[in-house]
Design an enzyme around this catalytic site. Sequence first.
Site, PDB file in Angstrom:
ATOM      1  N   ASP A  93       0.860  -1.181   0.000  1.00 38.15           N
ATOM      2  CA  ASP A  93       0.000   0.000   0.000  1.00 38.15           C
ATOM      3  C   ASP A  93       0.894   1.228   0.000  1.00 38.15           C
ATOM      4  O   ASP A  93       2.092   1.152   0.302  1.00 38.15           O
ATOM      5  CB  ASP A  93      -0.902  -0.001   1.244  1.00 38.15           C
ATOM      6  N   HIS A  94       0.316   2.358  -0.345  1.00 37.02           N
ATOM      7  CA  HIS A  94       0.995   3.640  -0.187  1.00 37.02           C
ATOM      8  C   HIS A  94       0.518   4.298   1.103  1.00 37.02           C
ATOM      9  O   HIS A  94      -0.661   4.243   1.434  1.00 37.02           O
ATOM     10  CB  HIS A  94       0.679   4.565  -1.362  1.00 37.02           C
ATOM     11  N   TYR A 117      -4.880   4.504   0.542  1.00 37.68           N
ATOM     12  CA  TYR A 117      -5.959   3.626   0.075  1.00 37.68           C
ATOM     13  C   TYR A 117      -5.626   2.930  -1.251  1.00 37.68           C
ATOM     14  O   TYR A 117      -6.429   2.902  -2.167  1.00 37.68           O
ATOM     15  CB  TYR A 117      -7.278   4.402  -0.055  1.00 37.68           C
ATOM     16  N   HIS A 118      -4.423   2.347  -1.288  1.00 33.52           N
ATOM     17  CA  HIS A 118      -3.990   1.644  -2.498  1.00 33.52           C
ATOM     18  C   HIS A 118      -3.548   0.212  -2.186  1.00 33.52           C
ATOM     19  O   HIS A 118      -2.451  -0.206  -2.581  1.00 33.52           O
ATOM     20  CB  HIS A 118      -2.839   2.401  -3.172  1.00 33.52           C
ATOM     21  N   PRO A 119      -4.353  -0.598  -1.494  1.00 36.31           N
ATOM     22  CA  PRO A 119      -3.939  -1.970  -1.210  1.00 36.31           C
ATOM     23  C   PRO A 119      -3.823  -2.773  -2.508  1.00 36.31           C
ATOM     24  O   PRO A 119      -4.613  -2.591  -3.439  1.00 36.31           O
ATOM     25  CB  PRO A 119      -5.059  -2.505  -0.308  1.00 36.31           C
TER      26      PRO A 119
END
Length: 553
Positions: A296-297, A470-472
């Site tokens: 994630d980021h 919110y980049h899983p």
Amino acid sequence: MNALEEYDYIIVGAGSAGCVLANRLTEDDGVKVLTLEAGPQDWSIFIHMPSAFAYPLAGTTYNWRYETEPEPFMDGRRMHCPRGRVIGGSSSINGMVYIRGHAFDYEVWARKQGLENWSYAHCLPYFKKSETRLKGGDAYRGDSGPLFVTTGSSKNPLYRAFIEAGRQAGYPVTEDMNGHQQEGFGWMDMTTYKGRRWSAASAHLRPAQRRGGVEVRTRALVTRIVFEGRRAVGVEYLKGGRVATARVRREVILSGGAINSPQVLMLSGIGNADALKSLGISVIQHLPGVGENLQDHIEAYVQYACKQPITLYSATNPLAKLKIGVEWILTGKGLGGTNHFESGGFIRSEAGVLHPDLQYHFLPMAVSYDGSSAAAGHGYQAHIGPMRPTSRGFVKLKSADPREYPRVLFNYMQTEQDRREMRAGIKLTREIMQQKAFDPFRGEELAPGPAIETDADIDGFVRAKAESAYHPSCTCRMGMDEMAVVDGSGRVHEVEGLRVVDASIMPDVVSGNLNVPTIMMAEKLADAIRGRPELLQEKVPVWVHPNYETQQR
């Protein structure tokens, strides 16, 4: 089984990838597709008004709203992990930022065994196929695809001040961070059209439904994939309190995202055999990589008070919100018609880094991403975070109950490299914010704040305050090694009739937001599923800082 309940393809999840697949697969005559979505329809005004995205993002009506296990390197905090649970999936609740990642991300993918056709030259035609850039197409950008893309153009001087401050600090200005040159500061693109969110549902699912061939069932929670031997032949799902089954003639395609897709695989008996047996789940195939490699980021907010009353703080009182909403409903224009992330940038954290490893989103307000924790007064902020984190987490089942959320742990800031890049990001952001362009606006630093000075201070601030972007991704990654889950066409190893197509199959997270790369991957794999030849490669030049080995900017 009822013959009416048999389809050519069953797609699990009506999110960014699932909507694309539903559209493209039913372009072929006579193809019947069933799309199952756990959430409701996307009819809320708060979904379609771009500036209102904090409402579905912060709530639970359209959002799985997962929460992590206590994060060991983030002061033990349980951190939010929103995922869309609605028609359109996360493309219906996200911040609508259009970023493709860097060309070199895909070159890294293509160097892995079995992924040779995931180079940038292979992916670029599908990026172009997917979009209509309203400013016009070129060698890098599309002009006739279903996903409309609007470029920021706000008259708020803070957006221009951010771009100019970047230039004054010695960084380049880029005309298109999704084109020839990602590195630098410039105007950002957003997935909106005529002032409305243009989700994957608007771009793909609605046209497919109008054309026919796709059936969509909402509030349908898939509980497991049904196998006969080693072949997927259907799915079992819960709807209205009843268990139903649908059968498939060709393939089951999981498009549930980086949390749900590995969860469904494990519930179906595909994953780490020992872990599945311990929960009483019959093992179909031992694939130890299912749910591993979670990436994630993460980002921190560098915030300043604003000396002029020109920020979005003026729009936060009820009367102002009402006025904005009425204007948007009547005209589609005004503050309601933008995501407010209209300028941003990509920079490198240090000399020797080939392509940008830090990303900026600029916002003319001091507030957290989901609308909570707003500063009491006028302010502005830059979101800053590392793009290629080396920390790795997991998704694991808590039980064999499909209604129970899985365990999610990202291990944010696990590695010294991630901590070093975040430190550099905050220091470099402070320097940018001190440039002359911000002199008319800059008040006191609100966050991290003047008391945060040393590396240890910054590390502590990040542990306490940084949040997910919110980049899983990457929990069912492509590849041919023992920890890979799918091959380069999304086919799950060692079984038949089953694919995964979503952000979970990324081998490594890309340098940017994930919505558009996920759409590109679905466009590309739709051709593979249909047995169509790939679009011809397009080789274009990509900008690299001429002195990147010795200069940070």
